[in-house]
Design a protein around this motif. Sequence first.
Motif, short mmCIF file in Angstrom:
data_model
loop_
_atom_site.label_atom_id
_atom_site.label_comp_id
_atom_site.label_asym_id
_atom_site.label_seq_id
_atom_site.Cartn_x
_atom_site.Cartn_y
_atom_site.Cartn_z
N MET A 75 0.84 -1.19 0.00
CA MET A 75 0.00 0.00 0.00
C MET A 75 0.88 1.25 0.00
N VAL A 76 1.97 1.21 0.75
CA VAL A 76 2.90 2.34 0.77
C VAL A 76 3.51 2.53 -0.61
N ASP A 77 3.79 1.44 -1.31
CA ASP A 77 4.32 1.54 -2.67
C ASP A 77 3.32 2.21 -3.61
N ILE A 78 2.05 1.85 -3.48
CA ILE A 78 1.02 2.49 -4.31
C ILE A 78 0.96 3.99 -4.01
N LEU A 79 0.96 4.34 -2.74
CA LEU A 79 0.87 5.75 -2.38
C LEU A 79 2.12 6.52 -2.79
N THR A 80 3.27 5.86 -2.79
CA THR A 80 4.50 6.52 -3.25
C THR A 80 4.38 6.90 -4.71
N TYR A 86 0.89 12.68 -8.77
CA TYR A 86 0.00 13.82 -8.56
C TYR A 86 0.55 14.87 -7.59
N GLY A 87 1.58 14.54 -6.81
CA GLY A 87 2.12 15.48 -5.84
C GLY A 87 1.18 15.74 -4.67
N ASP A 88 0.29 14.81 -4.40
CA ASP A 88 -0.73 14.98 -3.37
C ASP A 88 -0.30 14.29 -2.08
N ALA A 92 -2.31 11.05 0.73
CA ALA A 92 -1.50 9.91 1.17
C ALA A 92 -1.28 9.94 2.68
N THR A 93 -1.03 11.11 3.23
CA THR A 93 -0.80 11.23 4.67
C THR A 93 -2.06 10.91 5.45
N LEU A 94 -3.18 11.39 5.00
CA LEU A 94 -4.43 11.13 5.71
C LEU A 94 -4.83 9.66 5.60
N ILE A 95 -4.57 9.03 4.47
CA ILE A 95 -4.83 7.59 4.35
C ILE A 95 -3.92 6.83 5.31
N MET A 96 -2.66 7.19 5.34
CA MET A 96 -1.69 6.47 6.16
C MET A 96 -1.80 6.80 7.64
N SER A 97 -2.49 7.88 7.98
CA SER A 97 -2.59 8.24 9.40
C SER A 97 -3.32 7.17 10.21
N TYR A 98 -4.09 6.32 9.54
CA TYR A 98 -4.77 5.24 10.23
C TYR A 98 -3.85 4.04 10.46
N ALA A 99 -2.77 3.95 9.70
CA ALA A 99 -1.94 2.76 9.74
C ALA A 99 -0.50 2.99 10.19
N ARG A 108 9.07 6.39 4.63
CA ARG A 108 8.35 7.25 3.69
C ARG A 108 7.11 7.86 4.34
N CYS A 109 6.45 7.09 5.18
CA CYS A 109 5.24 7.59 5.85
C CYS A 109 5.58 8.75 6.79
N SER A 110 6.68 8.63 7.51
CA SER A 110 7.07 9.72 8.41
C SER A 110 7.50 10.94 7.60
N GLN A 111 8.11 10.73 6.45
CA GLN A 111 8.48 11.86 5.59
C GLN A 111 7.24 12.58 5.06
N TRP A 112 6.25 11.81 4.64
CA TRP A 112 5.01 12.42 4.15
C TRP A 112 4.34 13.21 5.25
N ARG A 113 4.37 12.67 6.45
CA ARG A 113 3.77 13.35 7.60
C ARG A 113 4.44 14.71 7.84
N GLU A 114 5.77 14.72 7.79
CA GLU A 114 6.50 15.97 7.99
C GLU A 114 6.22 16.98 6.88
N VAL A 115 6.17 16.49 5.65
CA VAL A 115 5.87 17.39 4.52
C VAL A 115 4.47 17.97 4.67
#
Length: 173
Positions: A75-80, A86-88, A92-99, A108-115
């Motif tokens: 799933m992280v690969d798909i979101l990457t 799309y640069g969105d 991705a962060t809101l989807i991953m915030s549950y997991a 990558r998830c922590s990087q998206w969170r910081e961005v």
Amino acid sequence: MAADPYLRAIYALISTGDWKTIADETSLPLRDRVGVAVRNFDDVELSNWLERQMSEAIKTGDIEGIVLTGITDRMVDILTKYIEKYGDYQSATLIMSYAAPLYINDYRCSQWREVYQDLLNTNKRFIDRCRFDVASTRKSRQRDGTTVIKPPPRQVTLRCVRCDTVLTNDLSN
């Protein structure tokens, strides 16, 4: 008929009699194609078809593929790929915030969170940033009550609404 994917799929089924043509019709939503595949393919063919669809979803960044991958590293690969396309970062962060980081521990998830947090700060969405931090800290709670994401220290900063200048910077008080 050429514009409607459902009509094309029905015509392909009538003319060929093969359900594989509907399952491979990429203009149909993935959920419909999965339903056709589950009902009409044998186990080996279904496993191969699902693997091909997951690989394609990862390659193209199709977030519909999350239904196939579940909460996994794939799933992280798909979101990457979705972010690359799309640069969105927000979606991705809101989807991953549950997991993440409760179930998935990927840098990558922590990087998206910081961005995403930087994006909210840049756009002066401080209240939304605080809500995001509080909600994601709550969601990272394990069964024993400990949180994986440590809550940030409480901060109070007074800013001028007009010029955005910090009115006080006295950390000792």
